[in-house]
Design a protein around this motif. Structure first.
Motif, PDB file in Angstrom:
ATOM      1  N   ASP A 210       0.841  -1.199   0.000  1.00 11.53           N
ATOM      2  CA  ASP A 210       0.000   0.000   0.000  1.00 11.53           C
ATOM      3  C   ASP A 210       0.882   1.256   0.000  1.00 11.53           C
ATOM      4  O   ASP A 210       1.621   1.508   0.955  1.00 11.53           O
ATOM      5  CB  ASP A 210      -0.898  -0.021   1.241  1.00 11.53           C
ATOM      6  CG  ASP A 210      -1.959   1.065   1.234  1.00 11.53           C
ATOM      7  OD1 ASP A 210      -1.822   2.039   0.469  1.00 11.53           O
ATOM      8  OD2 ASP A 210      -2.923   0.940   2.008  1.00 11.53           O
ATOM      9  N   ALA A 211       0.766   2.048  -1.059  1.00  9.22           N
ATOM     10  CA  ALA A 211       1.566   3.272  -1.168  1.00  9.22           C
ATOM     11  C   ALA A 211       0.880   4.468  -0.526  1.00  9.22           C
ATOM     12  O   ALA A 211       1.474   5.553  -0.440  1.00  9.22           O
ATOM     13  CB  ALA A 211       1.853   3.585  -2.634  1.00  9.22           C
ATOM     14  N   VAL A 212      -0.351   4.303  -0.075  1.00  8.89           N
ATOM     15  CA  VAL A 212      -1.096   5.410   0.520  1.00  8.89           C
ATOM     16  C   VAL A 212      -0.937   5.428   2.032  1.00  8.89           C
ATOM     17  O   VAL A 212      -0.667   6.468   2.632  1.00  8.89           O
ATOM     18  CB  VAL A 212      -2.591   5.306   0.142  1.00  8.89           C
ATOM     19  CG1 VAL A 212      -3.399   6.414   0.816  1.00  8.89           C
ATOM     20  CG2 VAL A 212      -2.749   5.371  -1.375  1.00  8.89           C
ATOM     21  N   ILE A 213      -1.112   4.278   2.649  1.00 10.01           N
ATOM     22  CA  ILE A 213      -0.984   4.164   4.101  1.00 10.01           C
ATOM     23  C   ILE A 213       0.457   3.802   4.441  1.00 10.01           C
ATOM     24  O   ILE A 213       0.973   2.767   4.000  1.00 10.01           O
ATOM     25  CB  ILE A 213      -1.955   3.098   4.649  1.00 10.01           C
ATOM     26  CG1 ILE A 213      -3.392   3.468   4.286  1.00 10.01           C
ATOM     27  CG2 ILE A 213      -1.795   2.956   6.153  1.00 10.01           C
ATOM     28  CD1 ILE A 213      -3.843   4.829   4.751  1.00 10.01           C
ATOM     29  N   GLN A 214       1.116   4.666   5.201  1.00  6.13           N
ATOM     30  CA  GLN A 214       2.503   4.430   5.563  1.00  6.13           C
ATOM     31  C   GLN A 214       2.613   3.261   6.551  1.00  6.13           C
ATOM     32  O   GLN A 214       1.687   3.014   7.342  1.00  6.13           O
ATOM     33  CB  GLN A 214       3.096   5.690   6.196  1.00  6.13           C
ATOM     34  CG  GLN A 214       3.061   6.905   5.285  1.00  6.13           C
ATOM     35  CD  GLN A 214       3.818   6.660   3.992  1.00  6.13           C
ATOM     36  OE1 GLN A 214       4.952   6.215   4.001  1.00  6.13           O
ATOM     37  NE2 GLN A 214       3.173   6.950   2.860  1.00  6.13           N
ATOM     38  N   PRO A 215       3.731   2.522   6.515  1.00  6.35           N
ATOM     39  CA  PRO A 215       3.856   1.349   7.386  1.00  6.35           C
ATOM     40  C   PRO A 215       3.666   1.638   8.871  1.00  6.35           C
ATOM     41  O   PRO A 215       3.219   0.760   9.616  1.00  6.35           O
ATOM     42  CB  PRO A 215       5.285   0.864   7.092  1.00  6.35           C
ATOM     43  CG  PRO A 215       5.569   1.323   5.702  1.00  6.35           C
ATOM     44  CD  PRO A 215       4.877   2.645   5.580  1.00  6.35           C
ATOM     45  N   PHE A 216       3.977   2.858   9.294  1.00  7.85           N
ATOM     46  CA  PHE A 216       3.861   3.167  10.721  1.00  7.85           C
ATOM     47  C   PHE A 216       2.423   3.477  11.156  1.00  7.85           C
ATOM     48  O   PHE A 216       2.115   3.458  12.354  1.00  7.85           O
ATOM     49  CB  PHE A 216       4.768   4.349  11.094  1.00  7.85           C
ATOM     50  CG  PHE A 216       4.443   5.630  10.386  1.00  7.85           C
ATOM     51  CD1 PHE A 216       3.425   6.469  10.827  1.00  7.85           C
ATOM     52  CD2 PHE A 216       5.189   6.019   9.278  1.00  7.85           C
ATOM     53  CE1 PHE A 216       3.140   7.652  10.170  1.00  7.85           C
ATOM     54  CE2 PHE A 216       4.907   7.209   8.612  1.00  7.85           C
ATOM     55  CZ  PHE A 216       3.872   8.030   9.063  1.00  7.85           C
ATOM     56  N   GLU A 217       1.525   3.775  10.215  1.00  9.31           N
ATOM     57  CA  GLU A 217       0.191   4.243  10.607  1.00  9.31           C
ATOM     58  C   GLU A 217      -0.629   3.192  11.347  1.00  9.31           C
ATOM     59  O   GLU A 217      -1.256   3.501  12.378  1.00  9.31           O
ATOM     60  CB  GLU A 217      -0.546   4.786   9.384  1.00  9.31           C
ATOM     61  CG  GLU A 217       0.084   6.065   8.840  1.00  9.31           C
ATOM     62  CD  GLU A 217      -0.749   6.716   7.746  1.00  9.31           C
ATOM     63  OE1 GLU A 217      -1.738   7.394   8.093  1.00  9.31           O
ATOM     64  OE2 GLU A 217      -0.404   6.531   6.556  1.00  9.31           O
ATOM     65  N   PRO A 218      -0.686   1.922  10.883  1.00  7.33           N
ATOM     66  CA  PRO A 218      -1.426   0.937  11.672  1.00  7.33           C
ATOM     67  C   PRO A 218      -0.876   0.777  13.086  1.00  7.33           C
ATOM     68  O   PRO A 218      -1.640   0.519  14.032  1.00  7.33           O
ATOM     69  CB  PRO A 218      -1.269  -0.355  10.860  1.00  7.33           C
ATOM     70  CG  PRO A 218      -1.035   0.113   9.456  1.00  7.33           C
ATOM     71  CD  PRO A 218      -0.217   1.351   9.602  1.00  7.33           C
ATOM     72  N   HIS A 219       0.439   0.949  13.239  1.00 12.74           N
ATOM     73  CA  HIS A 219       1.039   0.805  14.565  1.00 12.74           C
ATOM     74  C   HIS A 219       0.659   1.969  15.478  1.00 12.74           C
ATOM     75  O   HIS A 219       0.546   1.787  16.700  1.00 12.74           O
ATOM     76  CB  HIS A 219       2.549   0.660  14.435  1.00 12.74           C
ATOM     77  CG  HIS A 219       2.965  -0.600  13.742  1.00 12.74           C
ATOM     78  ND1 HIS A 219       2.948  -1.833  14.368  1.00 12.74           N
ATOM     79  CD2 HIS A 219       3.366  -0.826  12.468  1.00 12.74           C
ATOM     80  CE1 HIS A 219       3.344  -2.767  13.511  1.00 12.74           C
ATOM     81  NE2 HIS A 219       3.598  -2.182  12.355  1.00 12.74           N
ATOM     82  N   MET A 220       0.451   3.152  14.907  1.00 10.04           N
ATOM     83  CA  MET A 220      -0.055   4.272  15.697  1.00 10.04           C
ATOM     84  C   MET A 220      -1.454   3.959  16.228  1.00 10.04           C
ATOM     85  O   MET A 220      -1.766   4.212  17.400  1.00 10.04           O
ATOM     86  CB  MET A 220      -0.083   5.545  14.851  1.00 10.04           C
ATOM     87  CG  MET A 220       1.270   6.115  14.508  1.00 10.04           C
ATOM     88  SD  MET A 220       1.138   7.585  13.444  1.00 10.04           S
ATOM     89  CE  MET A 220       0.303   8.752  14.543  1.00 10.04           C
ATOM     90  N   LEU A 221      -2.278   3.387  15.368  1.00  6.63           N
ATOM     91  CA  LEU A 221      -3.629   3.008  15.786  1.00  6.63           C
ATOM     92  C   LEU A 221      -3.593   1.897  16.828  1.00  6.63           C
ATOM     93  O   LEU A 221      -4.320   1.933  17.827  1.00  6.63           O
ATOM     94  CB  LEU A 221      -4.448   2.564  14.577  1.00  6.63           C
ATOM     95  CG  LEU A 221      -4.811   3.657  13.569  1.00  6.63           C
ATOM     96  CD1 LEU A 221      -5.433   3.037  12.326  1.00  6.63           C
ATOM     97  CD2 LEU A 221      -5.762   4.669  14.184  1.00  6.63           C
ATOM     98  N   LEU A 222      -2.748   0.916  16.582  1.00  8.18           N
ATOM     99  CA  LEU A 222      -2.634  -0.208  17.512  1.00  8.18           C
ATOM    100  C   LEU A 222      -2.172   0.267  18.886  1.00  8.18           C
ATOM    101  O   LEU A 222      -2.693  -0.172  19.920  1.00  8.18           O
ATOM    102  CB  LEU A 222      -1.659  -1.246  16.951  1.00  8.18           C
ATOM    103  CG  LEU A 222      -1.641  -2.613  17.624  1.00  8.18           C
ATOM    104  CD1 LEU A 222      -2.986  -3.305  17.461  1.00  8.18           C
ATOM    105  CD2 LEU A 222      -0.521  -3.469  17.032  1.00  8.18           C
ATOM    106  N   ALA A 223      -1.218   1.185  18.904  1.00  5.77           N
ATOM    107  CA  ALA A 223      -0.735   1.719  20.182  1.00  5.77           C
ATOM    108  C   ALA A 223      -1.831   2.483  20.912  1.00  5.77           C
ATOM    109  O   ALA A 223      -1.991   2.351  22.132  1.00  5.77           O
ATOM    110  CB  ALA A 223       0.466   2.629  19.930  1.00  5.77           C
ATOM    111  N   ALA A 224      -2.612   3.271  20.166  1.00  3.87           N
ATOM    112  CA  ALA A 224      -3.698   4.020  20.799  1.00  3.87           C
ATOM    113  C   ALA A 224      -4.764   3.081  21.339  1.00  3.87           C
ATOM    114  O   ALA A 224      -5.302   3.288  22.442  1.00  3.87           O
ATOM    115  CB  ALA A 224      -4.299   5.000  19.799  1.00  3.87           C
TER     116      ALA A 224
END
Length: 338
Positions: free
Chosen positions: A275-289
């Motif tokens: 996925d070139a739109v969602i950066q690799p770190f973004e799901p981890h930001m959500l997971l951490a929250a």
């Protein structure tokens, strides 16, 4: 002591004993749905799996907005015994574009129903909507599912739809809403718009100022004089209400790291590795929250779908991993008893 006259006493008794006329309740707002024909222009290959069914509905939201819907259902199971996934598309997409098509066909083949809707930001209405209005479209779909007899509901949102289902799940704790699935979700859209999609501080400030001006003038649905940076690399038109409710880091409500911790249901996060739109770190930001101290989700899981192809916009819609998406979603639902 003054005594009442017999006539006055009789009148008072008559008034007290006479029932008041019953008036019919006035309905001031409602949600409804009708059967609809198959939309023109759909590819002939868009068909349900053997044994499953695909029908089309027209929903009416509580503010009278019409919402097109596709209902994918499995074979013989009754709605009361079937989990319904209410699926919400991404920015400027619609009810049957990827990954909505593969999700509907695949999950219905596995025994679950999918109600996919086109919200009021579909197709050429892209970047025009007010974030808070989308809730009404999703509520219409949930209410329709209940009216059809479904008793277990899962909310699934792709891309921009992810924040829309998060908002509903965080603010509607109805017990029949059992789980939430976020497909290719961004983490914090106003921050991402400012720092990644636009990366032009002066232009961003101008858009913010122009949007506030139109709002104060009573013209929130009008387009801003300057375009906005977008994930395709283009600069695209945007209305004041869209910018303020999705993109402005001062007032936007489209921050997934805020809403996800307020969802009192299990959450699945899915991303295609290319996925070139969602950066690799973004799901981890959500997971951490979602996993932070005091957060409400009883469980949050992230699944990265392998894809050896180069990063692309197509991978944002799971073009190469549609089957893997269905498999991961099915496994999650099975683990949740859904």
């Amino acid at each position: 002591m003054r005594r009442r006259s017999p006539l006055l006493a009789t009148l008072l008794a008559t008034l007290l004993l006479t029932p008041l006329p019953v008036r019919a309740e006035t309905v001031v707002a409602s949600i409804g749905f009708d059967e609809a024909p198959r939309p023109a222009g759909l590819p002939d290959g868009l068909q349900p799996a053997p044994g499953a069914a695909l029908r089309f509905l027209s929903l009416r939201a509580i503010d009278n907005n019409r919402v097109d819907a596709a209902l994918w259902t499995p074979g013989a199971t009754a709605p009361a015994d079937t989990t319904l996934v209410v699926a919400v598309h991404g920015s400027g997409s619609n009810l049957l574009r990827p990954p909505m098509d593969s999700l509907g066909r695949g999950l219905s083949a596995g025994g679950r129903a999918v109600l996919s809707i086109s919200t009021r930001q579909q197709n050429d209405r892209i970047n025009t909507d007010n974030f808070f209005d989308i809730r009404r479209d999703i509520e219409a779909a949930v209410a329709t599912g209940r009216a059809l007899g479904f008793r277990r509901i899962v909310l699934a949102g792709h891309s921009l739809g992810n924040i829309q289902v998060q908002f509903l799940a965080a603010t509607d704790w109805s017990p029949d809403i059992r789980s939430v699935m976020l497909l290719a979700p961004f983490a914090n859209l106003p921050w991402k718009t400012r720092t990644i999609l636009m990366a032009d501080e002066a232009a961003y400030r101008r858009l913010n100022a122009a949007a506030r001006t139109l709002l104060r003038e009573g013209r929130p649905a009008e387009r801003l004089p300057s375009p906005m940076g977008y994930y395709t690399g283009e600069r695209v038109p945007v209305t004041a209400q869209h910018f303020l409710t999705y993109r402005s880091d001062a007032v936007s409500a489209a921050d997934g790291t805020f809403w996800i911790r307020r969802v009192p249901r299990p959450i699945l996060i899915l991303r295609d590795a290319a996925d070139a739109v969602i950066q690799p770190f973004e799901p981890h930001m959500l997971l951490a929250a979602a996993s932070a101290e005091g957060a409400l989700p009883p469980e949050a899981r992230f699944v990265l779908l392998p894809n050896s192809r180069p990063p692309s916009l197509a991978a944002h819609s799971f073009a190469d991993t549609g089957d893997a998406l269905v498999e991961a979603a099915s496994a999650w639902l099975r683990d949740q008893g859904l």
